[in-house]
Design an enzyme around this catalytic site. Structure first.
Site, PDB file in Angstrom:
ATOM      1  CE1 TYR A  98      -4.017  -2.042   0.335  1.00 41.41           C
ATOM      2  CE2 TYR A  98      -2.653  -3.331   1.823  1.00 41.41           C
ATOM      3  CZ  TYR A  98      -3.791  -3.208   1.055  1.00 41.41           C
ATOM      4  OH  TYR A  98      -4.701  -4.238   0.986  1.00 41.41           O
ATOM      5  CG  ASN A 121     -10.630  -2.808  -8.216  1.00 39.85           C
ATOM      6  OD1 ASN A 121     -11.230  -2.387  -9.193  1.00 39.85           O
ATOM      7  ND2 ASN A 121      -9.758  -3.807  -8.300  1.00 39.85           N
ATOM      8  CB  CYS A 129      -7.414  -4.728  -5.819  1.00 40.82           C
ATOM      9  SG  CYS A 129      -8.807  -5.834  -6.023  1.00 40.82           S
ATOM     10  CG  HIS A 130      -5.075 -10.263  -7.312  1.00 42.77           C
ATOM     11  ND1 HIS A 130      -5.769  -9.722  -8.380  1.00 42.77           N
ATOM     12  CD2 HIS A 130      -4.014 -10.916  -7.829  1.00 42.77           C
ATOM     13  CE1 HIS A 130      -5.153 -10.053  -9.505  1.00 42.77           C
ATOM     14  NE2 HIS A 130      -4.074 -10.771  -9.196  1.00 42.77           N
ATOM     15  CD  GLU A 156      -1.212 -12.327 -10.887  1.00 46.24           C
ATOM     16  OE1 GLU A 156      -0.228 -11.609 -10.578  1.00 46.24           O
ATOM     17  OE2 GLU A 156      -2.353 -11.872 -11.032  1.00 46.24           O
TER      18      GLU A 156
END
Length: 160
Positions: A98, A121, A129-130, A156
């Site tokens: 953040y 979001n 946002c993850h 990912e």
């Protein structure tokens, strides 16, 4: 009810649970994860744009897509728009804190506000946002649940 503001929404069962995808006829406006509230003024209708978004999200979840190619319209404040734009710049398989997002948008003291914008979001997964985590590397807050956030990040990591 004003017909101009009615959105299409359609729900799909995916590898991470049920998701809803909404459009306004021209752009994707929402991706709603299991447990999140659907946008108001929606009718159940699987438009071509929603079908395309669902196909891209399923390709992503299968590890075959790293970049989304969809017209998006996320409604929010100017600050939220800045945060969501910054989120879209986080590369696949990477994370940011953040604080790093706050620094990137030029407001170093806005960590909490970045967290709130992240929480608001409307287009989860597509606006990633993850990929935002706590400063110490912990997974914090996610509308679809921390288990889903962990699964997306692991996906990912596996396919980067």
């Amino acid at each position: 009810m004003n017909l101009i503001n009615i959105k299409n929404i359609y729900y799909y069962q995916t590898l991470i649970g049920r998701i809803g995808i909404a459009d306004n006829g021209d752009t994707i406006t929402d991706v709603v994860l299991h447990g999140e509230k659907a946008p108001v003024n929606c009718r159940i209708n699987e438009s071509q744009l929603i079908k395309s978004a669902a196909a891209q999200i399923n390709e992503y979840l299968a590890g075959r897509r790293k970049i989304f190619d969809l017209p998006l319209m996320a409604e929010g404040t100017r600050f939220q728009q800045q945060v969501w734009q910054a989120l879209q710049g986080i590369p696949y398989g990477e994370t940011r804190s953040y604080q790093q997002i706050a620094e990137q948008i030029g407001n170093i003291k806005a960590c909490r506000a970045v967290g709130m914008a992240n929480n608001r979001n409307p287009i989860a997964i597509v606006i990633p946002c993850h990929r935002v985590i706590g400063k110490n590397g912990t997974l914090v807050g996610y509308g679809g649940g921390l288990d889903v956030k962990a699964r997306l990040l692991e996906l990912e990591k596996t396919h980067s």
